[in-house]
Design a protein around this motif. Sequence first.
Motif, PDB file in Angstrom:
ATOM      1  N   GLN A 121      49.557 -82.821  20.111  1.00  0.00           N
ATOM      2  CA  GLN A 121      50.906 -82.323  20.064  1.00  0.00           C
ATOM      3  C   GLN A 121      51.731 -83.522  20.473  1.00  0.00           C
ATOM      4  O   GLN A 121      52.986 -83.698  20.006  1.00  0.00           O
ATOM      5  N   GLU A 122      51.530 -84.135  21.634  1.00  0.00           N
ATOM      6  CA  GLU A 122      52.324 -85.225  22.257  1.00  0.00           C
ATOM      7  C   GLU A 122      52.767 -86.443  21.141  1.00  0.00           C
ATOM      8  O   GLU A 122      53.940 -86.696  21.392  1.00  0.00           O
ATOM      9  N   ASN A 123      51.866 -86.779  20.470  1.00  0.00           N
ATOM     10  CA  ASN A 123      52.270 -87.867  19.470  1.00  0.00           C
ATOM     11  C   ASN A 123      52.233 -87.703  18.152  1.00  0.00           C
ATOM     12  O   ASN A 123      52.342 -88.601  17.489  1.00  0.00           O
ATOM     13  N   LEU A 124      52.074 -86.403  17.780  1.00  0.00           N
ATOM     14  CA  LEU A 124      52.289 -86.239  16.231  1.00  0.00           C
ATOM     15  C   LEU A 124      53.348 -86.629  15.522  1.00  0.00           C
ATOM     16  O   LEU A 124      53.399 -87.321  14.331  1.00  0.00           O
ATOM     17  N   MET A 125      54.377 -86.692  15.958  1.00  0.00           N
ATOM     18  CA  MET A 125      55.816 -87.162  15.320  1.00  0.00           C
ATOM     19  C   MET A 125      55.859 -88.556  15.478  1.00  0.00           C
ATOM     20  O   MET A 125      56.735 -88.995  14.583  1.00  0.00           O
TER      21      MET A 125
ATOM     22  N   LYS B 121      49.291 -76.045  17.845  1.00  0.00           N
ATOM     23  CA  LYS B 121      50.394 -75.416  18.713  1.00  0.00           C
ATOM     24  C   LYS B 121      51.706 -76.290  18.218  1.00  0.00           C
ATOM     25  O   LYS B 121      52.698 -75.848  18.971  1.00  0.00           O
ATOM     26  N   SER B 122      51.604 -77.165  17.551  1.00  0.00           N
ATOM     27  CA  SER B 122      52.598 -77.978  17.009  1.00  0.00           C
ATOM     28  C   SER B 122      53.574 -76.971  16.110  1.00  0.00           C
ATOM     29  O   SER B 122      53.253 -75.888  15.315  1.00  0.00           O
ATOM     30  N   LYS B 123      54.891 -77.029  16.201  1.00  0.00           N
ATOM     31  CA  LYS B 123      56.013 -76.183  15.342  1.00  0.00           C
ATOM     32  C   LYS B 123      55.573 -76.649  13.871  1.00  0.00           C
ATOM     33  O   LYS B 123      55.363 -77.971  13.413  1.00  0.00           O
ATOM     34  N   ALA B 124      55.902 -75.769  13.043  1.00  0.00           N
ATOM     35  CA  ALA B 124      55.739 -75.814  11.555  1.00  0.00           C
ATOM     36  C   ALA B 124      56.708 -76.641  11.206  1.00  0.00           C
ATOM     37  O   ALA B 124      56.169 -77.641  10.043  1.00  0.00           O
ATOM     38  N   GLU B 125      57.889 -76.739  11.599  1.00  0.00           N
ATOM     39  CA  GLU B 125      58.749 -77.536  10.793  1.00  0.00           C
ATOM     40  C   GLU B 125      58.453 -79.106  11.065  1.00  0.00           C
ATOM     41  O   GLU B 125      58.788 -80.063  10.405  1.00  0.00           O
ATOM     42  N   ASP B 126      57.989 -79.241  12.759  1.00  0.00           N
ATOM     43  CA  ASP B 126      57.425 -80.616  12.864  1.00  0.00           C
ATOM     44  C   ASP B 126      56.382 -81.164  11.990  1.00  0.00           C
ATOM     45  O   ASP B 126      56.170 -82.392  11.491  1.00  0.00           O
TER      46      ASP B 126
ATOM     47  N   VAL C 248      56.371 -84.392   9.625  1.00  0.00           N
ATOM     48  CA  VAL C 248      55.699 -85.633   9.530  1.00  0.00           C
ATOM     49  C   VAL C 248      55.075 -85.594   8.226  1.00  0.00           C
ATOM     50  O   VAL C 248      54.976 -86.839   7.773  1.00  0.00           O
ATOM     51  N   ARG C 249      54.525 -84.655   7.463  1.00  0.00           N
ATOM     52  CA  ARG C 249      53.900 -84.650   6.249  1.00  0.00           C
ATOM     53  C   ARG C 249      54.938 -85.572   5.268  1.00  0.00           C
ATOM     54  O   ARG C 249      54.533 -86.414   4.490  1.00  0.00           O
ATOM     55  N   GLU C 250      56.175 -85.202   5.264  1.00  0.00           N
ATOM     56  CA  GLU C 250      57.203 -85.620   4.236  1.00  0.00           C
ATOM     57  C   GLU C 250      57.468 -87.337   4.587  1.00  0.00           C
ATOM     58  O   GLU C 250      57.462 -87.945   3.751  1.00  0.00           O
ATOM     59  N   GLU C 251      57.709 -87.656   5.771  1.00  0.00           N
ATOM     60  CA  GLU C 251      57.545 -88.995   6.356  1.00  0.00           C
ATOM     61  C   GLU C 251      56.303 -89.714   5.879  1.00  0.00           C
ATOM     62  O   GLU C 251      56.448 -90.910   5.443  1.00  0.00           O
ATOM     63  N   LEU C 252      55.210 -89.229   5.790  1.00  0.00           N
ATOM     64  CA  LEU C 252      53.988 -89.926   5.708  1.00  0.00           C
ATOM     65  C   LEU C 252      53.921 -90.164   4.234  1.00  0.00           C
ATOM     66  O   LEU C 252      53.526 -91.235   3.837  1.00  0.00           O
ATOM     67  N   LYS C 253      54.326 -89.314   3.413  1.00  0.00           N
ATOM     68  CA  LYS C 253      54.366 -89.549   2.054  1.00  0.00           C
ATOM     69  C   LYS C 253      55.312 -90.982   1.726  1.00  0.00           C
ATOM     70  O   LYS C 253      54.685 -91.597   0.841  1.00  0.00           O
ATOM     71  N   GLU C 254      56.183 -91.057   2.392  1.00  0.00           N
ATOM     72  CA  GLU C 254      56.867 -92.149   2.118  1.00  0.00           C
ATOM     73  C   GLU C 254      56.263 -93.354   2.805  1.00  0.00           C
ATOM     74  O   GLU C 254      56.259 -94.452   2.014  1.00  0.00           O
TER      75      GLU C 254
ATOM     76  N   LEU D 121      43.561 -85.917   8.932  1.00  0.00           N
ATOM     77  CA  LEU D 121      44.943 -85.413   9.189  1.00  0.00           C
ATOM     78  C   LEU D 121      45.643 -84.868   8.107  1.00  0.00           C
ATOM     79  O   LEU D 121      46.554 -83.840   8.166  1.00  0.00           O
ATOM     80  N   ILE D 122      45.427 -85.540   6.888  1.00  0.00           N
ATOM     81  CA  ILE D 122      46.258 -85.255   5.750  1.00  0.00           C
ATOM     82  C   ILE D 122      45.768 -83.796   5.200  1.00  0.00           C
ATOM     83  O   ILE D 122      46.675 -82.848   4.863  1.00  0.00           O
ATOM     84  N   ASN D 123      44.611 -83.691   5.309  1.00  0.00           N
ATOM     85  CA  ASN D 123      44.199 -82.409   5.123  1.00  0.00           C
ATOM     86  C   ASN D 123      44.728 -81.102   5.880  1.00  0.00           C
ATOM     87  O   ASN D 123      45.074 -80.087   5.531  1.00  0.00           O
ATOM     88  N   PHE D 124      44.841 -81.615   7.206  1.00  0.00           N
ATOM     89  CA  PHE D 124      45.187 -80.518   8.083  1.00  0.00           C
ATOM     90  C   PHE D 124      46.794 -80.197   7.711  1.00  0.00           C
ATOM     91  O   PHE D 124      47.568 -79.005   7.976  1.00  0.00           O
ATOM     92  N   LEU D 125      47.721 -81.359   7.653  1.00  0.00           N
ATOM     93  CA  LEU D 125      49.102 -81.235   7.414  1.00  0.00           C
ATOM     94  C   LEU D 125      49.298 -80.487   6.266  1.00  0.00           C
ATOM     95  O   LEU D 125      50.569 -79.813   6.403  1.00  0.00           O
ATOM     96  N   TYR D 126      48.427 -80.326   5.199  1.00  0.00           N
ATOM     97  CA  TYR D 126      48.904 -79.584   3.985  1.00  0.00           C
ATOM     98  C   TYR D 126      48.079 -78.289   3.968  1.00  0.00           C
ATOM     99  O   TYR D 126      48.558 -77.299   3.264  1.00  0.00           O
ATOM    100  N   LYS D 127      47.370 -77.993   4.984  1.00  0.00           N
ATOM    101  CA  LYS D 127      46.485 -76.589   4.842  1.00  0.00           C
ATOM    102  C   LYS D 127      46.749 -76.021   6.417  1.00  0.00           C
ATOM    103  O   LYS D 127      46.145 -74.975   6.699  1.00  0.00           O
ATOM    104  N   PHE D 128      47.604 -76.344   7.285  1.00  0.00           N
ATOM    105  CA  PHE D 128      47.798 -75.860   8.587  1.00  0.00           C
ATOM    106  C   PHE D 128      48.113 -74.490   8.552  1.00  0.00           C
ATOM    107  O   PHE D 128      47.566 -73.748   9.502  1.00  0.00           O
ATOM    108  N   ASP D 129      48.822 -74.085   7.545  1.00  0.00           N
ATOM    109  CA  ASP D 129      49.094 -72.685   7.704  1.00  0.00           C
ATOM    110  C   ASP D 129      48.215 -71.574   7.172  1.00  0.00           C
ATOM    111  O   ASP D 129      48.095 -70.425   7.061  1.00  0.00           O
TER     112      ASP D 129
END
Length: 376
Positions: free
Chosen positions: A190-194, A231-236, A240-246, A260-268
């Motif tokens: 949570q602390e460093n995800l962004m 526990k991270s917010k969905a919007e966060d 991050v997912r969109e920033e990583l793409k670039e 990590l990529i797998n989680f970012l796309y399937k977290f919900d």
Amino acid sequence: MLYTHILRHSISWRYPRKVLENAWYAMRSTPKAPTPFKLKLENTTVCNLKCNMCPHGVGLKRPIGSISYENYRHIFDQIYPCYLNLTGIGEPFLNKDIYKIIAHARSKNTFVKLDTNATLLNRNNGLKMLESSPNILSISIDGMKKDTYEKIRVGANFEKVIENTENFVKLKKEVGNTVTNIHTFMVVQQENLMQLPEYIKWADKIGVDSINGTFVIRLGMNENTDLGLNKSKAEDIIKVREELKEVLRNVKTDVRIANLINFLYKFDKIEGESVNKGHNKTAPCFLPWYTPYITWDGNVCPCDFYAENEIVFGNVFEEPFMKIWNNEKARAFRRQLIKKRVGICSSCGVNESEIFDKYKFVNKIPVVQRITHRKN
């Protein structure tokens, strides 16, 4: 994959033979296992930090100490591993014999990897490390902002670690070392995800050989229940997912963050389970067939996730390794693992589906179907 890299860069006959032998036993998933291809040997439990995701952060319960060169040789000479990972629950630069251990393993054509927090990676230690020439030195960088990093890596100085890392990359070029690959690794929580995109950009800019990361996982008694990405917010997460793409479109360095990529796309879609506590509980794991974890004082464990020696098959200073590796306790553990992950196994981050899916055609061969213990 790392194992492909090892095969391509070794001239030793041991590599293909041991890889195939270990793969055969793993795919069959017999209770018995061969002499392992890979050994994870804890070089020390001594550490100068108390990181929040590490057992040291909550107080390591088992003995503190470092493996001596003589005891290392006692273990190495029995197993003669093709791949030696010297990472443990401690900082390797605090083991006075670490350079001698690395140099010996390399002299036997063994692929060597170890991790460091880089707090002690000054020029003098860097020169000795490059002289011993491990194949991979992985540097832990768990944040790109001082307050975040130092909250996670308690006791470290952010500026010094960044300086040491950047200077080590330059030092490698200065001395002309072509053997040691410098990797960076971030334990994302949570602390460093962004800060994940910024971490990748920084590591790419300074010229490391590989950029790595995974989400925080449970080690031993430290369950990290309040650190997980769940526990991270969905919007966060979406940001991050969109920033990583670039970022990933522009980096030149090899980036290995698949889980990590797998989680970012399937977290919900991870229902009822946290990312660091259970979402891999049905995934295959082959580690107890080809990668024992041996502590500095000789305890043979199924893997390093049992950081507090919750399960010990035996002690290599009391019995021969292969006798321990295939005793009834070890065979019972493997039988259980192919049925269902329980205990710490159910909450770890290991997912070897890629290996299983790539070679599962073998289990479809009629003769193999009759002899394999893994029916799924």
